[in-house]
Write a protein that holds these residues in place. Structure first.
Motif, PDB file in Angstrom:
ATOM      1  N   LEU A   1       0.891  -1.261   0.092  1.00 22.85           N
ATOM      2  CA  LEU A   1       0.047   0.080   0.019  1.00 22.85           C
ATOM      3  C   LEU A   1       0.924   1.335  -0.215  1.00 22.85           C
ATOM      4  CD1 LEU A   1      -2.785  -1.221   2.618  1.00 22.85           C
ATOM      5  CD2 LEU A   1      -3.023  -1.171   0.254  1.00 22.85           C
ATOM      6  N   GLN A   2       0.936   2.011  -1.026  1.00 23.25           N
ATOM      7  CA  GLN A   2       1.897   3.179  -1.035  1.00 23.25           C
ATOM      8  C   GLN A   2       0.846   4.205  -1.661  1.00 23.25           C
ATOM      9  OE1 GLN A   2       5.778   3.300  -2.656  1.00 23.25           O
ATOM     10  NE2 GLN A   2       5.584   1.378  -3.226  1.00 23.25           N
ATOM     11  N   SER A   3       0.207   4.947  -0.652  1.00 22.98           N
ATOM     12  CA  SER A   3      -0.850   6.067  -0.943  1.00 22.98           C
ATOM     13  C   SER A   3      -0.589   7.005   0.030  1.00 22.98           C
ATOM     14  CB  SER A   3      -2.059   5.041  -0.982  1.00 22.98           C
ATOM     15  OG  SER A   3      -2.679   4.789   0.322  1.00 22.98           O
ATOM     16  N   HIS A   4      -1.623   7.918  -0.120  1.00 27.81           N
ATOM     17  CA  HIS A   4      -1.562   9.073   0.930  1.00 27.81           C
ATOM     18  C   HIS A   4      -2.075   8.501   2.334  1.00 27.81           C
ATOM     19  CE1 HIS A   4      -5.983   8.410  -0.182  1.00 27.81           C
ATOM     20  NE2 HIS A   4      -6.179   9.341   0.808  1.00 27.81           N
ATOM     21  N   SER A   5      -2.878   7.400   2.342  1.00 29.53           N
ATOM     22  CA  SER A   5      -3.169   6.958   3.787  1.00 29.53           C
ATOM     23  C   SER A   5      -1.912   6.356   4.360  1.00 29.53           C
ATOM     24  CB  SER A   5      -4.108   5.841   3.654  1.00 29.53           C
ATOM     25  OG  SER A   5      -5.384   6.129   2.930  1.00 29.53           O
ATOM     26  N   GLU A   6      -0.717   5.715   3.630  1.00 31.70           N
ATOM     27  CA  GLU A   6       0.299   5.313   4.187  1.00 31.70           C
ATOM     28  C   GLU A   6       1.179   6.468   4.843  1.00 31.70           C
ATOM     29  OE1 GLU A   6       4.394   2.589   2.989  1.00 31.70           O
ATOM     30  OE2 GLU A   6       2.611   3.008   1.659  1.00 31.70           O
ATOM     31  N   VAL A   7       1.084   7.478   4.159  1.00 28.22           N
ATOM     32  CA  VAL A   7       1.951   8.724   4.605  1.00 28.22           C
ATOM     33  C   VAL A   7       1.315   9.326   5.997  1.00 28.22           C
ATOM     34  CG1 VAL A   7       2.577  11.419   4.399  1.00 28.22           C
ATOM     35  CG2 VAL A   7       2.408   9.561   2.091  1.00 28.22           C
ATOM     36  N   PHE A   8      -0.009   9.150   6.023  1.00 25.72           N
ATOM     37  CA  PHE A   8      -0.561   9.739   7.367  1.00 25.72           C
ATOM     38  C   PHE A   8      -0.369   8.643   8.644  1.00 25.72           C
ATOM     39  CE2 PHE A   8      -4.081  11.931   4.990  1.00 25.72           C
ATOM     40  CZ  PHE A   8      -3.514  13.157   5.176  1.00 25.72           C
ATOM     41  N   ASN A   9      -0.157   7.282   8.188  1.00 20.72           N
ATOM     42  CA  ASN A   9       0.136   6.221   9.021  1.00 20.72           C
ATOM     43  C   ASN A   9       1.478   6.577   9.526  1.00 20.72           C
ATOM     44  OD1 ASN A   9      -2.527   4.920   8.525  1.00 20.72           O
ATOM     45  ND2 ASN A   9      -1.628   3.637   7.224  1.00 20.72           N
ATOM     46  N   ALA A  10       2.570   6.740   8.784  1.00 21.36           N
ATOM     47  CA  ALA A  10       3.817   6.903   9.175  1.00 21.36           C
ATOM     48  C   ALA A  10       3.945   8.109   9.946  1.00 21.36           C
ATOM     49  CB  ALA A  10       4.689   7.134   8.011  1.00 21.36           C
ATOM     50  N   LEU A  11       3.372   9.314   9.447  1.00 25.11           N
ATOM     51  CA  LEU A  11       3.588  10.541  10.372  1.00 25.11           C
ATOM     52  C   LEU A  11       2.950  10.143  11.736  1.00 25.11           C
ATOM     53  CD1 LEU A  11       2.489  13.201   7.703  1.00 25.11           C
ATOM     54  CD2 LEU A  11       4.804  12.918   8.581  1.00 25.11           C
ATOM     55  N   ASP A  12       1.783   9.550  11.975  1.00 25.36           N
ATOM     56  CA  ASP A  12       1.159   9.325  13.199  1.00 25.36           C
ATOM     57  C   ASP A  12       1.810   8.249  13.962  1.00 25.36           C
ATOM     58  OD1 ASP A  12      -0.514  11.412  12.572  1.00 25.36           O
ATOM     59  OD2 ASP A  12      -2.121  10.166  11.982  1.00 25.36           O
ATOM     60  N   ALA A  13       2.620   7.303  13.562  1.00 26.44           N
ATOM     61  CA  ALA A  13       3.332   6.281  14.112  1.00 26.44           C
ATOM     62  C   ALA A  13       4.563   6.453  14.783  1.00 26.44           C
ATOM     63  CB  ALA A  13       3.357   5.060  13.204  1.00 26.44           C
ATOM     64  N   TYR A  14       5.003   7.404  14.423  1.00 30.80           N
ATOM     65  CA  TYR A  14       6.628   7.864  14.942  1.00 30.80           C
ATOM     66  C   TYR A  14       6.637   9.253  15.599  1.00 30.80           C
ATOM     67  CZ  TYR A  14       7.407   3.659  12.244  1.00 30.80           C
ATOM     68  OH  TYR A  14       7.435   2.461  11.675  1.00 30.80           O
ATOM     69  N   THR A  15       7.273   9.237  16.669  1.00 28.34           N
ATOM     70  CA  THR A  15       7.686  10.697  17.250  1.00 28.34           C
ATOM     71  C   THR A  15       8.833  11.258  16.329  1.00 28.34           C
ATOM     72  OG1 THR A  15       9.314   9.600  18.656  1.00 28.34           O
ATOM     73  CG2 THR A  15       7.284   9.975  19.573  1.00 28.34           C
ATOM     74  N   PRO A  16       8.714  12.350  16.218  1.00 27.76           N
ATOM     75  CA  PRO A  16       9.641  13.198  15.612  1.00 27.76           C
ATOM     76  C   PRO A  16      11.371  13.076  16.246  1.00 27.76           C
ATOM     77  CG  PRO A  16       8.433  14.863  16.390  1.00 27.76           C
ATOM     78  CD  PRO A  16       7.854  13.458  16.647  1.00 27.76           C
ATOM     79  N   LEU A  17      12.234  12.965  15.239  1.00 24.54           N
ATOM     80  CA  LEU A  17      13.601  12.916  15.683  1.00 24.54           C
ATOM     81  C   LEU A  17      14.033  14.592  15.095  1.00 24.54           C
ATOM     82  CD1 LEU A  17      15.616   9.879  14.891  1.00 24.54           C
ATOM     83  CD2 LEU A  17      15.070  10.779  17.060  1.00 24.54           C
ATOM     84  N   ASP A  18      14.997  15.221  16.085  1.00 23.77           N
ATOM     85  CA  ASP A  18      15.492  16.461  16.022  1.00 23.77           C
ATOM     86  C   ASP A  18      16.477  16.407  14.819  1.00 23.77           C
ATOM     87  OD1 ASP A  18      16.767  18.911  15.616  1.00 23.77           O
ATOM     88  OD2 ASP A  18      16.556  19.254  18.114  1.00 23.77           O
ATOM     89  N   SER A  19      16.534  16.940  13.679  1.00 26.98           N
ATOM     90  CA  SER A  19      17.225  16.703  12.612  1.00 26.98           C
ATOM     91  C   SER A  19      18.431  17.735  12.534  1.00 26.98           C
ATOM     92  CB  SER A  19      16.635  16.843  11.193  1.00 26.98           C
ATOM     93  OG  SER A  19      15.919  18.128  11.145  1.00 26.98           O
TER      94      SER A  19
END
Length: 651
Positions: A79-97
């Protein structure tokens, strides 16, 4: 699969298979149970349940079945779609870049991810045509969606945003320079039994940036595989650069970098899923006592222009209302490698004199990256007093090119001469139909062609097919002769091309299946506009990035004042040299500073400790399948619908 992908879009698949034929030999071995007597008879309810590991089926496994070619195969991949983008953004806390002055990363958490994105110019052109703006302003709107405070960061569980958004034009320049080098070093037509170096390919060299064309060649025409360029596409090369550099500079694992690519066609989803485009092919080998970890893809997710708009709609964001201005400098951290920062983001360099704009695409380069155009320009720079003659083929998607000279050639090898001039001629007869140019008095130095669209590709593949040995009947003069072998390296009806640019979509990449169509656009913009006229608008936006839109607004007034003051001081000291070292006389071909690109590639390889062979090149392989069989029972649509239904596709 994306909900916008319908059965009508799947017009490029052939005969998808039903059953997976992954060999059972590849399944993990089962350890025998020492407490179990193999001769003991027991009832089924007393057999202990076994905890099997979940099955893993890679793209290579999918290609091994009697499956589809492109879009339908993407259903099987993931599944490569806009839904996968939301899943990834909501699944992980951000790292300081960010990194400190000594180059040490700020992040302290180990479970988060850094989000990066790359956007193709064809997508920006599609957005620009949709909203009647310049390509640059379309790019700013995309940046605002992915990284701005009014975009995706305005919602979601962790309010994640993309730390860096890279224009794939940067690595496209690297691909063009490497592609011209590849054609120069590729040997002429080899015999069928001769072994080629891993990074070399037969002439004619065929472009390999189109994944639909590559999958078609791997499954149906293995005889063309030795001709395929080994060079990665701009999407893949950008992903490799981001994963290698960021993982080392920020001291994180490659799987802690989540890379989104916004591309013009669905087939790019298939390319991102190739096993050859993972860190298995560039990461250092683990110690002997440690098993290698699972592969990490260089590109984690691919969405198209239409899916980008769905990404905004799903978050409740009005895409047309996004600011048409660059992000403030404070919202994007500097890239952790300063040399690569200057190459990837030239518009935001601190010194105004060092800023440079990448040149607009020449319409003669075509809408697919300009591979052939740059190679022709490179060849013209190698030969003095040469001219470029253009001949249109049977349709607009077939064009042949010949670099010729009327000067008698002093050497046995035409490719050993050097430098400059260039003219363009087009040969047509009085009726407007294409005809071959008159080369009787000229020496042909280089031949190339462009083939777009499946029908034209079929003709090209047929010409590349090796001729069969000729069968000769015995004669009284030579009774023992029964066959005559073909000449070594000969190809069927090829007119001596050195390079061919091949793209599956008629009209090129601006006409990709994921682009916004005229029927998708409401209001006055798309009303009464046919697809042909709409494609012309997209092409116009692709070729005419406005140079009047300045990126200087991304800097605060105080920063601009300070920079102008520094510029004046440095000019007085005589140290301004436009960012080039003294004595740097590298040629600029097709608007590209070839020397700068070579230095960037060398720096990338040296800083990561990985050779360019592993960073920039890939491989292809023959795939056995039953593609091409006639399906009289119309099974293919039903099978694809069943596959999509099982994974929740929107059909």
């Amino acid at each position: 699969m994306s909900a916008i992908l319908s059965a009508d879009d799947l017009n490029d698949f052939i005969s998808p298979g039903v059953a997976c034929i992954k060999p059972v030999e590849t399944l993990p071995l089962q350890k025998p149970d020492e407490n179990n007597n193999p001769y003991e008879v027991t009832t089924e309810d007393k057999v202990p349940a076994q905890d099997h590991a979940p099955a893993q089926i890679s793209l290579t496994d999918c290609l091994a079945c009697s499956g589809c070619v492109t879009s339908a195969e993407a259903v099987l991949v993931s599944l490569q779609s806009h839904s996968e983008v939301f899943n990834a953004l909501d699944a992980y806390t951000p790292l300081d870049s960010r990194i400190d002055a000594e180059g040490r990363p700020h992040h302290g958490a180990s479970g988060g991810k850094i989000f990066v994105a790359s956007v193709s110019p064809q997508v920006r052109a599609s957005i620009a045509a949709t909203y009647g703006i310049s390509q640059r302003r379309a790019g700013w709107m995309i940046d605002q969606l992915l990284a701005g405070s009014s975009g995706l960061a305005s919602g979601g569980l962790h309010r994640n945003r993309f730390s860096w958004i890279v224009d794939t034009n940067a690595m496209r320049e690297a691909c063009l320079v490497l592609g011209a080098d590849e054609v120069l070093r590729s040997p002429p037509l080899f015999g069928d039994n001769e072994v080629l170096p891993s990074s070399s390919c037969k002439k004619p060299v065929l472009s390999s940036a189109c994944p639909g064309w590559i999958c078609y060649a791997e499954k149906t025409h293995p005889h063309v595989l030795p001709h395929l360029s080994r060079l990665k596409s701009p999407q893949a090369l950008t992903g490799t650069l981001l994963k290698t550099v960021l993982s080392q500079r920020l001291n994180i694992r490659p799987d802690q970098i989540w890379h989104l690519a916004v591309m013009p066609c669905f087939d790019k989803k298939l390319e991102a899923s190739r096993e050859e485009l993972t860190d298995l092919h560039w990461r250092p080998s683990p110690p002997a006592q440690e098993p290698p970890g699972p592969p990490t893809r260089d590109v984690d997710c691919v969405i198209t222009a239409r899916e980008l708009l769905m990404l905004a709609d799903s978050r409740g964001i009005s895409f047309p209302s996004l600011p048409q201005e660059p992000l403030p400098a404070s919202s994007t951290p500097p890239f952790p490698d300063t040399s690569l920062d200057a190459f990837l983001f030239p518009h935001r360099q601190l010194h105004p004199r060092k800023k440079r704009q990448r040149p607009n695409q020449d319409p003669s380069a075509g809408p697919s990256g300009g591979y052939l155009h740059h190679i022709l320009q490179s060849q013209l720079a190698l030969h003095p007093n040469s001219t470029l003659q253009t001949t249109r083929g049977r349709n607009a998607d077939v064009v042949e090119y010949a670099i010729v000279t009327s000067t008698p050639f002093p050497h046995s090898n035409p490719t050993t001469t050097t430098s400059s001039s260039f003219e363009k001629q087009e040969a047509t007869n009085t009726n407007g139909a294409a005809q071959a140019p008159n080369l009787s008095n000229n020496t042909v130095l280089f031949r190339a062609a462009r083939y777009y669209g499946s029908r034209n590709i079929a003709n090209l593949v047929r010409k590349l097919k090796p001729p069969k040995p000729r069968r000769l009947l015995p004669t009284a003069r030579n009774p023992s002769s029964s066959s005559s072998p073909a000449a070594p390296g000969a190809t069927g009806g090829m007119p001596g091309y050195a390079y061919v640019e091949v793209m599956a979509c008629p009209g090129g990449c601006t006409n990709g299946g994921g682009q916004i169509k005229a029927s998708d656009v409401g209001g006055t913009v798309g009303e009464g506009v046919g697809q042909k006229e709409w494609l012309a608008r997209v092409d116009e936006a692709y070729y005419s990035m406005s140079d009047s839109d300045s990126d200087s607004s991304s800097l605060d007034p105080a920063e601009l004042g300070q920079l102008h003051q520094e510029e004046g001081e440095k000019e007085k000291e005589g140290v301004m040299n436009d960012g080039k070292d003294e004595g740097d006389d590298d040629a600029i071909i097709n608007g590209i500073d070839v020397g700068e690109v070579r230095r960037v590639l060398a720096h990338w390889s040296e800083s990561t400790g990985i050779g360019l062979e592993r960073l920039c090149f890939t491989t292809f392989r023959e795939v056995k399948s039953e593609v091409g069989k006639i399906d009289d029972n119309k099974q293919q649509e039903r099978v694809v619908e069943q596959l999509a239904g099982k994974i929740g596709g929107g059909w």
